[in-house]
Design an enzyme around this catalytic site. Sequence first.
Site, PDB file in Angstrom:
ATOM      1  CE  LYS A 145      14.025  12.651   2.340  1.00 22.70           C
ATOM      2  NZ  LYS A 145      12.844  13.097   2.006  1.00 22.70           N
ATOM      3  N   GLY A 146      16.739   9.371  -2.004  1.00 23.64           N
ATOM      4  CA  GLY A 146      18.077   9.451  -2.810  1.00 23.64           C
ATOM      5  C   GLY A 146      17.436  10.480  -4.010  1.00 23.64           C
ATOM      6  CB  THR A 148      12.735   7.333  -5.513  1.00 23.22           C
ATOM      7  OG1 THR A 148      12.167   7.702  -4.406  1.00 23.22           O
ATOM      8  CG2 THR A 148      14.138   6.622  -5.186  1.00 23.22           C
ATOM      9  NE  ARG A 149       6.752  10.889  -5.428  1.00 23.40           N
ATOM     10  CZ  ARG A 149       5.624  10.298  -5.820  1.00 23.40           C
ATOM     11  NH1 ARG A 149       4.998  10.485  -6.889  1.00 23.40           N
ATOM     12  NH2 ARG A 149       4.980   9.446  -4.944  1.00 23.40           N
ATOM     13  CB  SER A 234      18.163  13.538   3.330  1.00 26.66           C
ATOM     14  OG  SER A 234      16.782  14.007   2.703  1.00 26.66           O
ATOM     15  CB  THR A 354      16.695  23.789   5.405  1.00 22.36           C
ATOM     16  OG1 THR A 354      16.335  25.047   4.335  1.00 22.36           O
ATOM     17  CG2 THR A 354      18.232  24.097   5.917  1.00 22.36           C
ATOM     18  CG  HIS A 355      19.595  18.203   4.822  1.00 22.34           C
ATOM     19  ND1 HIS A 355      20.568  17.492   4.001  1.00 22.34           N
ATOM     20  CD2 HIS A 355      18.472  17.874   4.073  1.00 22.34           C
ATOM     21  CE1 HIS A 355      19.796  16.950   3.054  1.00 22.34           C
ATOM     22  NE2 HIS A 355      18.610  16.998   3.149  1.00 22.34           N
TER      23      HIS A 355
END
Length: 388
Positions: A145-146, A148-149, A234, A354-355
Amino acid sequence: MAYRFLSSRIVPSSNRLSRRFIFIFTISLSFTYLCYSILFCSGTIMPNQRLEEHRCVRLKPIGSKKLLQKSHYCTISAKTRGTSDETRVVGLTANHNGNQSKQSVSQKTQARNSDGLDHKQPNNTNSPKYGNKKLPNALIVGVKKGGTRAVLEFIRIHPDVRALGTEPHFFDRNYDKGLDWYRGLMPRTLDSQITMEKTPSYFVTREAPRRISNMSRETKLIVVVRNPVTRAISDYTQTLSKKPDIPSFEDLAFKNRSQGLVDTSWNAIRIGMYIIHLENWLQYFRLSQIHFVSGERLITDPAGELGRVQDFLGLKRIITDKHFYFNRTKGFPCLKKPESSSQPRCLGKSKGRTHVQIDQEVIEQLGEFYRPFNVKFYEMVGHDFRWD
């Protein structure tokens, strides 16, 4: 000759009328034979010749081209053969080019599939045209969730990068399958290209640094980091979308919220303690082998972050501002429409979602918890990410 023979055998020489009749009959017979011969040649011999022409032209295999010219089927004249050969060469060339074009499109499509979007290649592993399957030169090892994708999808548009699209989880879950299995998953690359894969869980897997070092001590590592509080929210948002009945974020994040006791056993919290995980990696790799990407700047300045990634990998800066546009709906940068596509290329629906709403006091408490870990992390990597 026929005239003399008939005139001497059939009638007396004194009968001129009979001689004239025999003469005319002989001429008629000769003319009839001549006409028959002409009609026979054009109606029987020539069609066969044309048939042989078609037989030559219809033989399509390109590899038999030279053999075809020497075949006993091609018995037409030199002039006709020249015209036929020109027609055949044009036809075969067009057919060959069409097949090459279809084959090229097929190879590109297969290549993308093997990469998760992206991509199988031809089975000839020793062919210099298509390259070989090699162990990766660089890995995106974290963090979940940083971003990476996004880094993977952005960097893989570089012509000197070939990346596996799926996460193989070799160094954390599938290590017992061996390096040959791992290599077999990789896309084919030329000697001048870099092979990459991403599995964010490597960064927090204690055995991963040692295992990657055993594969190659020169492997380049990319870590995408983000404000650990935002990253945890996230992470929770993603889990909640899959398991709606899980406890609240606050209940999972704290052992005792009134006393400010954070539950570091919860994976969403533990991942954000970057300095602890980094110390494990530095036992096996030099700090210069690890490049840290800012997850925040990846959103606001994707070209700048990708420029630094290209520098780290030793690549020419090809990915620039012209490749990106900001998607206001997703709140995230997307790649502009490639030449081979009719639409822009954005990340999946799960990216930029959206978180869940978290109480501001909870966010501040977690910020206080992470502050000492963040400070040590800044000092270690020599860069202030300004999360506090």
